[in-house]
Write an enzyme that holds these catalytic residues in place. Structure first.
Site, PDB file in Angstrom:
ATOM      1  N   GLN A 191      -3.050   3.851  -8.596  1.00 33.69           N
ATOM      2  CA  GLN A 191      -3.496   4.742  -9.411  1.00 33.69           C
ATOM      3  C   GLN A 191      -4.858   4.456 -10.052  1.00 33.69           C
ATOM      4  O   GLN A 191      -5.046   3.587 -11.004  1.00 33.69           O
ATOM      5  CB  GLN A 191      -2.257   4.705 -11.036  1.00 33.69           C
ATOM      6  CG  GLN A 191      -2.722   5.493 -11.930  1.00 33.69           C
ATOM      7  CD  GLN A 191      -2.822   7.124 -11.666  1.00 33.69           C
ATOM      8  OE1 GLN A 191      -2.216   7.663 -10.815  1.00 33.69           O
ATOM      9  NE2 GLN A 191      -3.775   7.679 -12.257  1.00 33.69           N
ATOM     10  N   SER A 192      -5.702   5.150  -9.479  1.00 28.36           N
ATOM     11  CA  SER A 192      -7.036   4.989  -9.813  1.00 28.36           C
ATOM     12  C   SER A 192      -7.793   5.705 -11.038  1.00 28.36           C
ATOM     13  O   SER A 192      -8.659   5.178 -11.511  1.00 28.36           O
ATOM     14  CB  SER A 192      -7.983   5.530  -8.483  1.00 28.36           C
ATOM     15  OG  SER A 192      -7.670   4.578  -7.631  1.00 28.36           O
ATOM     16  N   GLN A 193      -7.251   6.938 -11.528  1.00 29.55           N
ATOM     17  CA  GLN A 193      -7.644   7.524 -12.811  1.00 29.55           C
ATOM     18  C   GLN A 193      -7.449   6.842 -13.804  1.00 29.55           C
ATOM     19  O   GLN A 193      -6.299   6.485 -13.941  1.00 29.55           O
ATOM     20  CB  GLN A 193      -7.251   8.889 -12.841  1.00 29.55           C
ATOM     21  CG  GLN A 193      -7.945   9.878 -13.731  1.00 29.55           C
ATOM     22  CD  GLN A 193      -7.472  11.432 -13.872  1.00 29.55           C
ATOM     23  OE1 GLN A 193      -6.263  11.623 -13.182  1.00 29.55           O
ATOM     24  NE2 GLN A 193      -7.976  12.189 -14.372  1.00 29.55           N
ATOM     25  N   PRO A 199       4.098   5.712 -13.661  1.00 31.15           N
ATOM     26  CA  PRO A 199       3.762   6.001 -15.051  1.00 31.15           C
ATOM     27  C   PRO A 199       3.608   7.360 -15.389  1.00 31.15           C
ATOM     28  O   PRO A 199       3.679   7.627 -16.661  1.00 31.15           O
ATOM     29  CB  PRO A 199       2.593   4.929 -15.368  1.00 31.15           C
ATOM     30  CG  PRO A 199       1.882   4.858 -14.119  1.00 31.15           C
ATOM     31  CD  PRO A 199       2.828   5.045 -13.101  1.00 31.15           C
ATOM     32  N   GLY A 227       3.520  12.125 -14.494  1.00 32.44           N
ATOM     33  CA  GLY A 227       4.265  12.923 -13.633  1.00 32.44           C
ATOM     34  C   GLY A 227       3.805  13.247 -12.486  1.00 32.44           C
ATOM     35  O   GLY A 227       4.559  13.102 -11.368  1.00 32.44           O
ATOM     36  N   GLU A 249      -3.261  13.940  -8.603  1.00 31.84           N
ATOM     37  CA  GLU A 249      -3.715  15.119  -7.670  1.00 31.84           C
ATOM     38  C   GLU A 249      -4.374  14.445  -6.570  1.00 31.84           C
ATOM     39  O   GLU A 249      -5.637  14.982  -6.044  1.00 31.84           O
ATOM     40  CB  GLU A 249      -4.520  16.041  -8.311  1.00 31.84           C
ATOM     41  CG  GLU A 249      -5.809  15.396  -8.932  1.00 31.84           C
ATOM     42  CD  GLU A 249      -5.547  15.146 -10.316  1.00 31.84           C
ATOM     43  OE1 GLU A 249      -6.512  14.687 -11.195  1.00 31.84           O
ATOM     44  OE2 GLU A 249      -4.759  14.826 -10.988  1.00 31.84           O
ATOM     45  N   HIS A 263       0.787  22.148 -10.640  1.00 30.23           N
ATOM     46  CA  HIS A 263      -0.189  21.626 -11.331  1.00 30.23           C
ATOM     47  C   HIS A 263      -0.978  20.828 -10.711  1.00 30.23           C
ATOM     48  O   HIS A 263      -2.341  20.755 -10.259  1.00 30.23           O
ATOM     49  CB  HIS A 263       0.019  20.782 -12.642  1.00 30.23           C
ATOM     50  CG  HIS A 263      -0.956  20.074 -13.504  1.00 30.23           C
ATOM     51  ND1 HIS A 263      -1.422  20.694 -14.610  1.00 30.23           N
ATOM     52  CD2 HIS A 263      -1.444  19.126 -13.271  1.00 30.23           C
ATOM     53  CE1 HIS A 263      -2.375  20.253 -15.106  1.00 30.23           C
ATOM     54  NE2 HIS A 263      -2.484  19.087 -14.466  1.00 30.23           N
ATOM     55  N   GLU A 264      -0.321  19.846  -9.839  1.00 23.08           N
ATOM     56  CA  GLU A 264      -1.355  19.121  -9.067  1.00 23.08           C
ATOM     57  C   GLU A 264      -1.857  19.781  -7.700  1.00 23.08           C
ATOM     58  O   GLU A 264      -2.914  19.516  -7.334  1.00 23.08           O
ATOM     59  CB  GLU A 264      -0.183  17.811  -8.499  1.00 23.08           C
ATOM     60  CG  GLU A 264       0.219  17.190  -9.469  1.00 23.08           C
ATOM     61  CD  GLU A 264      -0.402  16.538 -10.501  1.00 23.08           C
ATOM     62  OE1 GLU A 264      -1.644  16.461 -10.272  1.00 23.08           O
ATOM     63  OE2 GLU A 264       0.087  16.299 -11.565  1.00 23.08           O
ATOM     64  N   HIS A 302      -4.831  21.550  -8.866  1.00 23.35           N
ATOM     65  CA  HIS A 302      -6.086  20.555  -8.779  1.00 23.35           C
ATOM     66  C   HIS A 302      -7.013  20.833  -7.517  1.00 23.35           C
ATOM     67  O   HIS A 302      -8.287  20.209  -7.414  1.00 23.35           O
ATOM     68  CB  HIS A 302      -5.837  19.204  -9.023  1.00 23.35           C
ATOM     69  CG  HIS A 302      -5.644  18.520 -10.427  1.00 23.35           C
ATOM     70  ND1 HIS A 302      -6.675  18.707 -11.145  1.00 23.35           N
ATOM     71  CD2 HIS A 302      -4.509  18.125 -11.137  1.00 23.35           C
ATOM     72  CE1 HIS A 302      -6.529  18.073 -12.501  1.00 23.35           C
ATOM     73  NE2 HIS A 302      -5.110  17.930 -12.463  1.00 23.35           N
ATOM     74  N   GLU A 362      -8.797  19.612 -16.417  1.00 22.83           N
ATOM     75  CA  GLU A 362      -7.478  19.566 -16.855  1.00 22.83           C
ATOM     76  C   GLU A 362      -7.120  21.078 -17.372  1.00 22.83           C
ATOM     77  O   GLU A 362      -6.084  21.568 -17.430  1.00 22.83           O
ATOM     78  CB  GLU A 362      -6.867  18.334 -17.850  1.00 22.83           C
ATOM     79  CG  GLU A 362      -7.016  17.163 -17.043  1.00 22.83           C
ATOM     80  CD  GLU A 362      -5.823  17.024 -15.863  1.00 22.83           C
ATOM     81  OE1 GLU A 362      -5.303  17.911 -15.607  1.00 22.83           O
ATOM     82  OE2 GLU A 362      -5.942  15.865 -15.070  1.00 22.83           O
ATOM     83  N   ASP A 375      -9.353   6.451 -20.603  1.00 19.73           N
ATOM     84  CA  ASP A 375      -7.878   7.004 -20.498  1.00 19.73           C
ATOM     85  C   ASP A 375      -7.734   7.690 -21.866  1.00 19.73           C
ATOM     86  O   ASP A 375      -6.633   8.517 -21.924  1.00 19.73           O
ATOM     87  CB  ASP A 375      -7.030   5.694 -20.266  1.00 19.73           C
ATOM     88  CG  ASP A 375      -7.148   5.163 -19.026  1.00 19.73           C
ATOM     89  OD1 ASP A 375      -7.499   5.897 -17.758  1.00 19.73           O
ATOM     90  OD2 ASP A 375      -6.773   4.053 -18.573  1.00 19.73           O
ATOM     91  N   TYR A 381      -6.046  19.635 -21.883  1.00 20.01           N
ATOM     92  CA  TYR A 381      -4.835  20.434 -21.054  1.00 20.01           C
ATOM     93  C   TYR A 381      -4.579  21.756 -21.841  1.00 20.01           C
ATOM     94  O   TYR A 381      -4.786  22.688 -21.196  1.00 20.01           O
ATOM     95  CB  TYR A 381      -3.458  19.542 -20.654  1.00 20.01           C
ATOM     96  CG  TYR A 381      -3.449  18.411 -20.052  1.00 20.01           C
ATOM     97  CD1 TYR A 381      -3.037  18.329 -18.806  1.00 20.01           C
ATOM     98  CD2 TYR A 381      -4.185  17.180 -20.329  1.00 20.01           C
ATOM     99  CE1 TYR A 381      -3.269  17.365 -17.714  1.00 20.01           C
ATOM    100  CE2 TYR A 381      -3.912  15.801 -19.682  1.00 20.01           C
ATOM    101  CZ  TYR A 381      -3.367  16.069 -18.270  1.00 20.01           C
ATOM    102  OH  TYR A 381      -3.471  15.112 -17.492  1.00 20.01           O
ATOM    103  N   LYS A 437       5.600   9.288 -20.146  1.00 16.78           N
ATOM    104  CA  LYS A 437       5.844  10.183 -21.306  1.00 16.78           C
ATOM    105  C   LYS A 437       7.401  10.563 -21.590  1.00 16.78           C
ATOM    106  O   LYS A 437       7.659  10.884 -22.719  1.00 16.78           O
ATOM    107  CB  LYS A 437       5.411  11.517 -20.356  1.00 16.78           C
ATOM    108  CG  LYS A 437       5.973  12.744 -21.054  1.00 16.78           C
ATOM    109  CD  LYS A 437       6.081  14.132 -20.050  1.00 16.78           C
ATOM    110  CE  LYS A 437       6.946  15.024 -20.466  1.00 16.78           C
ATOM    111  NZ  LYS A 437       7.290  16.187 -19.605  1.00 16.78           N
TER     112      LYS A 437
END
Length: 643
Positions: A175-177, A302, A304, A307, A331-332, A335, A354, A410, A418, A594
């Protein structure tokens, strides 16, 4: 990336600061150490969250040669960078790293010869990691770094076989973002720099390795895999995964990667993906990434979704059997135009990713599933945003945030980006008309494709392409209110749902008489209607009424995470103790922040609940992602139970 369809309570958001979908109530701080000399620039494109100096040199291509070691929980190998030197006097390549073991740095000649380069690795900053400075007096065209990751890399999760769906093979995913990419590759870890990449990855031969690149649907597990990403992407879209993964197509250009026991269910749930792609192409132009595949990760993921181009990472918690949560895929997919194709150049303009994506998501849902479904989701988002803003400092309510300084990016990623962002675009659509606005948005994607941009650039484009041609549609003051002022402007168009009016009537009747709605009323309710029903029950309810609802509708023990994250907190607050064991079971199985953080937040308010939360965390810790672990640890540490 979509963290939520309904906003997290502020108390929960405060402890989510270590992950890309978190929310924050802390105003941006003073300039941080992760700034280059360009930090004095007035350009919004400058990224203060990176040590990189793209005004001097940029990476144009990245070639990876990596080994995965599941036993050591480590990726090791080399990263070779093709460089474009921007200034004749530049003599350093500065990269972002976090917990990386840098073993060697070399300049690579045209003939393949290697010459070692001097480098320094600065002490680690708690947010930005360590600045890697490579001295390169001769401005080499290529530089190669030999390195290894730490077992604790924030951007990687390593799962034992028992933590997976199938229970037979280990699993690893990234998970890079926002700035976790630097924990598994030395990078110019900023969305303002884009590069192509290729990779050779070796692993144990019984696992399948995938990346955010050209994954072949018929790839064979043989222990060595090659990938190419010919379109330039920013570092946060680098992704890798490995595990017991098989493929099932849903269309000629789209399909599902998942564990064998999950792939069929996921393919059925996401069978409308091709319809979504076609609907988006009709609106905004060609899908430019070749394939669109989806990887369903273990429940520990972690978020939903993420993208990653050509390979969306998705949580299994959206697989409900009725397609009611497939807007996550919308949504993805969105992107692929807003975010991956046209990217914010720094995290203070995350709304350009977003907000645009949430708007496009709604248009996809409307095109494929109808206006009523889109209206229900818009109404949930708008109501949640209003609730959150009541407790959010004004500095964090703007679309165009101030420079983030020492703030972890983050923490800049909130529902404002969003849902206020999407609401703004809905406002523009209303004022200019859908046909005109669709053409404008398509032009924005086309003219800025494969580039990184900022709010100033968007406003200039908006004024040139829309406002100047329709001068009476929107005023400068109205645009300023949306972009640079807190709150939601009074001109915001309100979503209205016919179905929710029926839900409201049923809830009012229940609260007034205690009589449950006729089953003919609730029989066809989808997730969104149950979310609206439960959310409207208030902070607490009589235990007798909750027990009656539970018996009738089986809310305790639900496999639907959107319902669980609302039902269990209500039950715990109300003293409906019968739900607590299943609430614990849920947070021990699922790692999506979430869904579980609202439950933890209610448990820790009492001494007995805090003990239950600690017990569940200890049981679940080994299977949680590092981002989730940090969030729960922070909440438990800050807990002040009432008794």
């Amino acid at each position: 990336m979509r963290p939520s369809s309904l906003i997290l309570p502020l108390a929960i958001a405060l402890v989510l600061g270590t992950a890309g979908c978190s929310e924050s109530t802390t105003a941006p701080a003073a300039p941080a150490t992760a700034t280059s000399e360009a930090s004095m620039s007035t350009s919004r494109s400058h990224d203060e969250s990176s040590y990189a100096q793209p005004e001097k040199v940029v990476i144009t291509d990245l070639a990876l040669d990596l080994d995965l070691d599941f036993d050591a929980r480590q990726i090791s190998g080399t990263a070779t960078y093709t460089l474009d030197w921007k200034r004749d006097d530049a003599n350093e390549l500065v990269l972002d790293t976090r917990e990386l073991d840098i073993r060697k740095v070399e300049a690579i000649g045209a003939d393949g010869s290697a010459a070692e380069l001097a480098y320094t690795l600065a002490p680690a900053d708690k947010v930005f990691g360590s600045k890697l400075t490579i001295t390169a007096m001769s401005q080499p065209a290529k530089v190669r770094i030999t390195y290894a990751t730490a077992p604790t890399a924030s951007g990687l999760q390593w799962l034992e076989p028992g933590m997976t769906e199938g229970g037979k093979l280990p699993f690893m995913f990234s998970q890079s973002q926002a700035i976790h990419g630097r924990s598994w590759i030395p990078l110019q870890d900023t969305p303002g720099v884009r590069f192509t990449y290729s990779a050779t990855v070796r692993s144990r031969p019984d696992v399948m390795v995938l990346m955010s690149a050209d994954n072949a649907p018929d790839a064979v597990r043989d222990g060595e895999y090659s990938f190419t990403m010919p379109q330039p992407i920013p570092s946060y879209l680098l992704a890798i995964a490995a595990g017991d993964l098989v493929f099932q197509p849903v269309s000629p250009r789209s399909g599902i990667w998942a564990e064998p026991s999950m792939v069929g269910k996921a393919a059925k749930e996401f069978e409308d993906t091709e319809k979504m792609i076609v609907a988006t192409e009709k609106l905004y132009g060609e899908y430019r990434w070749g394939r669109y595949d989806m990887l369903v990760l273990p429940p520990s993921f972690p978020f939903g979704g993420m993208e990653n181009p050509r390979l969306t990472f998705a949580t299994p918690t959206v697989i409900t059997g009725d397609k009611s949560l497939v807007s996550l895929i919308a949504h993805e997919l969105a992107h692929s135009w807003s975010g991956n194709l046209v990217t914010n150049s720094s995290w203070k303009d995350i709304w350009l990713n977003e907000g645009f994506t949430s708007y496009v998501q709604s248009r996809i849902v409307e095109a494929v599933y109808g206006k009523e479904m889109a209206d229900m989701e818009r109404m949930i988002d708008q109501a949640g945003l209003k609730e959150e803003l009541a407790d959010t400092p004004e500095a964090q309510q703007l679309l165009a945030l101030a420079p983030l300084g020492e703030l972890d990016p983050d923490e800049a990623l909130s529902s404002v980006a969003y849902d206020k962002g999407a609401w703004f675009l809905q406002f523009l659509e209303q004022r200019f008309g859908r046909e005109v606005f669709d053409a404008f948005l398509r032009g924005w994607f086309d003219s800025h494709a494969f580039g990184s941009t900022d709010t100033d650039t968007f406003v200039a484009y908006l004024n040139a392409e829309l406002v100047s041609k329709n001068p009476h549609a929107v005023s400068a003051a109205e645009l300023d209110a949306w972009i640079n002022q807190p709150g939601i402007p009074s001109t915001a168009p309100k979503a209205i749902s016919r179905n929710f009016a029926i839900v409201d009537s049923a809830r009012i009747a229940v609260q007034g008489s205690g009589e449950l709605p006729n089953r003919e009323v609730t029989r066809h309710w989808v997730t969104q209607e149950w979310v609206h029903f439960i959310s409207g029950l208030g902070d607490t309810q009589e235990v007798e009424l909750l027990a009656k609802l539970d018996k009738a509708y089986g809310l305790t023990g639900t496999s639907n995470g959107e319902i669980a994250m609302r039902w269990y907190p209500l039950a715990i607050r109300s003293g409906y103790d019968a739900a607590v064991p299943q609430a614990q079971a849920f947070i021990e199985k699922v790692g999506r922040r979430k869904l579980i953080m609202p439950i933890y937040a209610e448990l820790v308010k009492t001494q007995a609940g805090l003990e239950a939360a600690r017990t569940s965390f200890e049981r679940a810790r080994a299977g949680y992602h590092p981002i989730t672990t940090a969030s729960v640890e922070a909440m438990l540490a800050q807990a002040k139970p009432a008794n």
